[in-house]
Design a protein around this motif. Structure first.
Motif, PDB file in Angstrom:
ATOM      1  N   ILE A 776       0.859  -1.280  -0.036  1.00  0.00           N
ATOM      2  CA  ILE A 776       0.006  -0.088  -0.040  1.00  0.00           C
ATOM      3  C   ILE A 776       0.962   1.210   0.060  1.00  0.00           C
ATOM      4  N   ASP A 777       0.661   2.043  -1.098  1.00  0.00           N
ATOM      5  CA  ASP A 777       1.590   3.329  -1.063  1.00  0.00           C
ATOM      6  C   ASP A 777       1.503   4.338  -0.020  1.00  0.00           C
ATOM      7  N   ARG A 778       0.281   4.500   0.624  1.00  0.00           N
ATOM      8  CA  ARG A 778       0.170   5.267   1.616  1.00  0.00           C
ATOM      9  C   ARG A 778      -1.288   5.206   2.274  1.00  0.00           C
ATOM     10  N   LEU A 789      -4.358   5.256  -0.097  1.00  0.00           N
ATOM     11  CA  LEU A 789      -4.141   5.846  -1.486  1.00  0.00           C
ATOM     12  C   LEU A 789      -3.003   4.851  -2.276  1.00  0.00           C
ATOM     13  N   ASP A 790      -3.252   5.016  -3.518  1.00  0.00           N
ATOM     14  CA  ASP A 790      -2.527   4.175  -4.525  1.00  0.00           C
ATOM     15  C   ASP A 790      -1.929   5.314  -5.597  1.00  0.00           C
ATOM     16  N   TYR A 791      -0.570   5.156  -5.708  1.00  0.00           N
ATOM     17  CA  TYR A 791      -0.263   6.135  -6.705  1.00  0.00           C
ATOM     18  C   TYR A 791      -0.249   5.405  -8.172  1.00  0.00           C
ATOM     19  N   LYS A 792      -0.832   6.194  -9.104  1.00  0.00           N
ATOM     20  CA  LYS A 792      -0.703   5.717 -10.414  1.00  0.00           C
ATOM     21  C   LYS A 792      -0.267   6.707 -11.460  1.00  0.00           C
ATOM     22  N   THR A 793       1.027   6.126 -12.304  1.00  0.00           N
ATOM     23  CA  THR A 793       1.730   6.789 -13.096  1.00  0.00           C
ATOM     24  C   THR A 793       1.226   6.755 -14.619  1.00  0.00           C
ATOM     25  N   GLN A 840      -8.219  -3.178  -7.917  1.00  0.00           N
ATOM     26  CA  GLN A 840      -7.295  -2.601  -7.219  1.00  0.00           C
ATOM     27  C   GLN A 840      -7.466  -2.051  -5.746  1.00  0.00           C
ATOM     28  N   LEU A 841      -8.374  -0.918  -5.857  1.00  0.00           N
ATOM     29  CA  LEU A 841      -8.845  -0.314  -4.774  1.00  0.00           C
ATOM     30  C   LEU A 841      -9.673  -1.031  -3.687  1.00  0.00           C
ATOM     31  N   PRO A 842     -10.701  -1.668  -4.162  1.00  0.00           N
ATOM     32  CA  PRO A 842     -11.509  -2.563  -3.251  1.00  0.00           C
ATOM     33  C   PRO A 842     -10.775  -3.565  -2.896  1.00  0.00           C
ATOM     34  N   PHE A 843      -9.622  -4.142  -3.653  1.00  0.00           N
ATOM     35  CA  PHE A 843      -8.819  -5.202  -2.940  1.00  0.00           C
ATOM     36  C   PHE A 843      -7.967  -4.691  -1.886  1.00  0.00           C
ATOM     37  N   LEU A 865      -7.364   6.448  -5.865  1.00  0.00           N
ATOM     38  CA  LEU A 865      -6.204   6.351  -7.044  1.00  0.00           C
ATOM     39  C   LEU A 865      -5.599   7.708  -6.954  1.00  0.00           C
ATOM     40  N   VAL A 866      -4.345   8.230  -6.918  1.00  0.00           N
ATOM     41  CA  VAL A 866      -3.609   9.423  -7.194  1.00  0.00           C
ATOM     42  C   VAL A 866      -3.123   9.427  -8.314  1.00  0.00           C
ATOM     43  N   HIS A 867      -3.708  10.177  -9.477  1.00  0.00           N
ATOM     44  CA  HIS A 867      -3.359  10.290 -10.814  1.00  0.00           C
ATOM     45  C   HIS A 867      -2.172  11.170 -10.842  1.00  0.00           C
ATOM     46  N   LEU A 868      -0.788  10.902 -10.831  1.00  0.00           N
ATOM     47  CA  LEU A 868       0.229  11.735 -10.884  1.00  0.00           C
ATOM     48  C   LEU A 868       0.367  12.377 -12.113  1.00  0.00           C
ATOM     49  N   ALA A 869       0.103  11.804 -13.329  1.00  0.00           N
ATOM     50  CA  ALA A 869       0.162  12.412 -14.494  1.00  0.00           C
ATOM     51  C   ALA A 869      -0.874  13.649 -14.595  1.00  0.00           C
ATOM     52  N   GLU A 870      -1.563  13.850 -13.714  1.00  0.00           N
ATOM     53  CA  GLU A 870      -2.571  14.831 -13.858  1.00  0.00           C
ATOM     54  C   GLU A 870      -2.545  15.741 -12.725  1.00  0.00           C
TER      55      GLU A 870
END
Length: 932
Positions: A776-778, A789-793, A840-843, A865-870
């Protein structure tokens, strides 16, 4: 003036008719001499004469090269040995340098030119001189159009001076060239006694069509003395009023130059027209399949397979079932396994950096069959190369043979190169571990050793220090020009030959493969030194002259057969991006047009075409059935812990999941040379973890820009920074400075509970326990409670809007997890793919329940989901507007994960799911094979 030309119809066998005609002539038959263009039809001439001369001596049959030897001997001289092209270019380089010392303009452009820079000019000069010599001329200073490049103008204006220096250089080494020998022969006045026509000796020039000017000068001397000229072609040559086929214009112009005419031999003999068959295939396989059908019907007949492309030789041999086969052509040395091995070495050296080679070049050498024969652990070496950098040191190769091969890149001169190549060829020939696929491959190594290595070792420039690039270029040129000869004089059985080798020969059945316009007659580019327009003014052969020769050979062969099969491809060429396609030869178009005029109808419907079967990628749904062995392998996946990625891939395509996780089929390892999204994602995750680790258990609401940039700079200089091309690395740095700071800078006040945490949990569905794992990222604590929270690039896969409000759906999932039949499970999986592309998030919410309860005395209320590209935009799983209670949220999430775990453990087969993701799937090819 000599006698009229004897014209034989090209609708009949020239060798048989010519032999019959010469035997019927009483005058001069006692010492008959036949001069023919080349050696291949010699045996056929001897056979034809032997059938007609039962008693007495057979005629003397001489090739043009044998005539040259006799001519020099009659004049008290001996022909000089021919210099190699490599030596000729070196002598031309010396000649140009010598002229440059006397000519200011030549010195300006060529005086300081080294051998490497001069090489292409030397090749063009060598070809130009040979053309001039064969036309019976001595090179003189030429003036060409001013729009040509300046170096070309200067070379041509000094051509006469360069020629004299060049000839002096050849004479100093007692060497000559084929063209220069021909030119010299025209200046020798004495005709050999054996070739001088008398009452007892008939001399016949047989089968020539478009002789070069030097050859024509020789023939004219013999013709004036009484020799006869026997030509084969359109009998319209014998009438001033008849229209002559355009392929015979060369003979027609020959008659005009000698101010004579042609008389038809055997005018009353039947002249049957062959039966033509036209076949258009979509590729070489279609042509070869049609060839197999033709050969099955022609057993026992005189048959010739004519290859317009040498590349078809080996494929044709695989399709031929005849036992008696005669090959009369040369096979390119560079197309053999050994030729490819040498080409791979040269390619690797041509773009090496210092002592490093590009990893793909190195891998190609290691994977080559000759490389594998000398390696004890090739897999380990491949893995080391694929896990390394783009440019790798040759020192990593710990094998004597490959070290020797790679040492070719450090040779000082051609002699050194020849010595190392000699050792390599001997090592290959002496290695008993090599299983030669066919005799051709071993012959290639021996031929390379005898010809190319010898040429390099004995050349005039062998001991001169040359740059590696020039050595490699010379080796490549020699390799490309070398042919493995197939010299067959037998006329029995199936004949396989090239179009040039068919001269004077006749066959009942002719099959021409690859009769496309790019090969027959071919489309060579313009000469960069002297363009076609200038060549015409100089009396040199032009592109149209070369095409006319090809036309004569083609039509003479076709018209002399009983059945002619013309096969070609109409598929796309390598330049298909520009809309280019293969098309039938212009000669085939001519034949079709002639047939249409005779039949007074179009032949489009009579051109046979290959059957094409179109099939979609999913003729049947591919699947992998669950067996005891499959179940055993799946239990290992469970034992390692089930991740969100496992469930996502199973949901997306069970067939892909099975190959990736159960069968453990991995994609080939490769050095990262692009964006490397996985490496970039790991780097960004690691950077954010290091950045926020000091805030664990603390309130976080942003940080100073200086601190952020300092941390980013440290990360880019750290060991975890991905190695990317310079441009990609620069863009990554710019993106991180902009987007990550935008995310960090917009942070609202939050308490960071945990950063990048490994979590495991045993999740029970019914009575079956399943081990779950994930990183888990955070984990944050906010006003609404604990949020995962889960980071997504990359690209986000978001569930259908308001799907969590569908209480019936999750009630059904909870029920199906315990009681559903396999068919119902498959149907429900299809529904989930539409509404829930990623779990992924419910998991992570299900995974984090026990961890958060035990660590923070509370359970997660949401995930995002944290959309880092945005710039760090958050996409929550439920969101503030969701009306579900916390209990319902957790129950729905657990029902979803429980259903997927049960489906994974119980579905009878893992079926493929065709979708847009297929084009990116590494197992796409397996879906096209069939069910397993």
């Amino acid at each position: 003036m000599g006698s009229p030309f004897c014209c034989f119809s090209w609708s009949r066998s020239f060798i048989n008719d010519c032999a019959h005609y010469l035997c019927t002539r009483k005058q001069g038959m006692r010492e008959l001499v036949c001069i023919i263009p080349h050696a291949r039809p010699k045996a056929a001439f001897i056979t034809a004469f032997a059938k007609r001369i039962r008693f007495g001596i057979l005629p003397k049959i001489l090739t043009l090269d044998e005539v040259i030897d006799l001519w020099f001997m009659a004049n008290g001289q001996t022909p000089k040995p021919y210099a190699s092209m490599l030596d000729c270019i070196e002598l031309l380089y010396r000649a140009v340098q010598r002229v440059a010392n006397e000519d200011h303009f030549v010195h300006t452009h060529f005086g300081s030119m080294d051998r490497h820079t001069f090489w292409p000019w030397g090749k063009m000069l060598y070809t130009l001189f040979e053309e001039i010599y064969r036309q019976g001329k001595t090179p003189t200073d030429l003036r060409i159009p001013e729009d040509m490049p300046k170096p070309t103008q200067i070379l041509c204006q000094a051509l006469g001076h360069i020629h004299r220096a060049y000839v002096d250089g050849l004479a100093a080494f007692s060497q000559s060239t084929h063209g220069l020998t021909l030119l010299t022969m025209t200046t020798l006045p004495k005709i050999p006694t054996e070739l001088l026509p008398t009452k007892q000796r008939l001399v016949a020039l047989c089968g020539f069509s478009m002789p070069d000017a030097a050859e024509e000068a020789l023939f004219f001397m013999l013709w004036e003395q009484g020799a006869i000229v026997c030509v084969q072609g359109d009998v319209g040559l014998c009438s001033y009023l008849a229209k002559v086929h355009y392929a015979c214009h060369g003979i027609d112009e020959w008659l005009e130059r000698w101010h004579t005419y042609a008389e038809e031999v055997f005018p009353d003999a039947p002249k049957p027209r062959p039966v033509f068959r036209f076949f258009a295939g979509y590729d070489a396989h279609a042509e070869l399949n049609d060839l197999t059908r033709i050969l099955a019907q022609t057993q026992g007949k005189s048959t010739a397979i004519v290859l317009a492309s040498e590349a078809l030789l080996l494929p044709v041999l695989h399709h031929v079932s005849w036992k008696n086969i005669n090959i009369s052509m040369g096979y390119p040395l560079h197309r053999t396994l050994f030729g490819e091995f040498i080409t791979s070495l040269v390619k690797a050296f041509s773009r090496k950096h210092g002592d490093t080679l590009y990893w793909r070049d190195l891998l190609h050498i290691v994977r080559h069959p000759f490389g594998l024969c000398f390696l004890e652990n090739p897999k380990e070496l491949e893995e080391a190369i694929c896990s390394g950098q783009s440019w790798q040191s040759v020192a990593m190769i710990k094998n004597p043979f490959l070290e020797l091969c790679l040492g070719l890149g450090n040779t000082t001169d051609l002699f050194d190169l020849a010595e190392k190549l000699d050792v390599i060829t001997k090592a290959l020939l002496e290695n008993t571990a090599i299983s030669w696929p066919n005799p051709l491959e071993k012959e290639a190594v021996i031929l390379f050793q005898q010809r190319i290595v010898t040429t390099l070792r004995s050349s005039l420039v062998a001991k001169k220090r040359l740059p590696g690039t020039l050595q490699q270029r010379i080796l490549t040129e020699l390799l490309a020009n070398e042919r493995i000869p197939f010299a067959s004089e037998s006329q029995q059985g199936l004949q396989i030959l090239g179009l040039l080798e068919t001269r004077l020969m006749d066959y009942e059945i002719v099959i021409i493969l690859d009769a496309t316009d790019d090969l027959v007659p071919g489309n060579p580019g313009q000469d960069a030194l002297v363009p076609d327009a200038a060549k015409k003014l100089l009396g040199l052969p032009t592109l149209s002259d070369r095409q006319l020769r090809s036309a004569y050979n083609f039509f003479r062969l076709c018209y002399g057969s009983k059945n002619a099969h013309l096969l070609w491809q109409e598929g796309e060429t390598q330049s298909a991006s520009e809309g280019a396609r293969k098309s039938k030869s212009r000669f085939v178009e001519q034949l079709i047009w002639e047939e249409e005029k005779l039949r007074h109808c179009l032949l489009e419907d009579e051109v046979e075409r290959a059957d094409v079967f179109l099939a979609t990628k999913a003729l049947a749904k591919k699947s992998l059935h669950r067996t005891a062995a499959i179940q055993e392998k799946l239990s290992r996946v469970f034992a390692n812990g089930i991740s969100a990625t496992v469930l996502d891939q199973f949901l997306e395509c069970p067939y892909k999941f099975a190959h990736s996780y159960i069968l453990d089929l991995k994609t080939p390892a490769e050095v990262n040379e692009g964006d490397a999204p996985d490496a970039v994602g790991s780097f960004i995750h690691g950077f954010l973890c290091d950045l926020l680790k000091p805030y664990e258990g603390k309130v976080f609401s942003g940080m100073p820009r200086e601190a952020f940039e300092s941390a980013l700079d440290k990360a880019f200089h750290g060991k975890n920074c991905p190695e990317l091309p310079a441009t990609n690395s620069f863009l990554l740095r710019q993106a991180c400075e902009t987007l990550l700071w935008k995310y960090i800078g917009r942070q609202k006040e939050t308490t960071v509970l945990k950063v990048e945490t490994d979590v495991r949990r045993t999740f029970v569905v019914g009575k079956s326990p399943y081990p779950l794992r994930g990183k888990i990222d955070r984990i944050d604590h906010r006003e609404t409670g604990i949020v995962v929270l889960d980071y997504k690039t990359g690209k986000l896969k978001l569930p259908k809007k308001d799907v969590w409000e569908e209480r019936e759906l999750f009630a059904r999932l909870e029920e199906f997890a315990a009681t559903a039949e396999p068919e119902q499970v498959q149907e429900q999986l299809a529904v989930l793919r539409e509404t829930m592309p990623s779990v992924q998030l419910p998991f992570y919410m299900v995974l984090a329940i026990d961890f958060c309860q035990n660590t923070f005395n509370s359970i997660p209320t949401d995930a995002a989901l944290v959309h880092l590209a945005e710039g760090g935009q958050e996409r929550p799983l439920f969101g503030e507007k969701n009306t579900l209670s916390l209990l319902e949220r957790m129950r729905h999430a657990q029902a979803l994960i429980g259903f997927l775990l049960t489906a994974l453990d119980t579905v009878p087969c893992f079926e493929a799911v065709p979708d847009k993701h297929c084009s990116y799937c590494p197992y796409e090819g397996l879906c096209l094979v069939g069910n397993l």
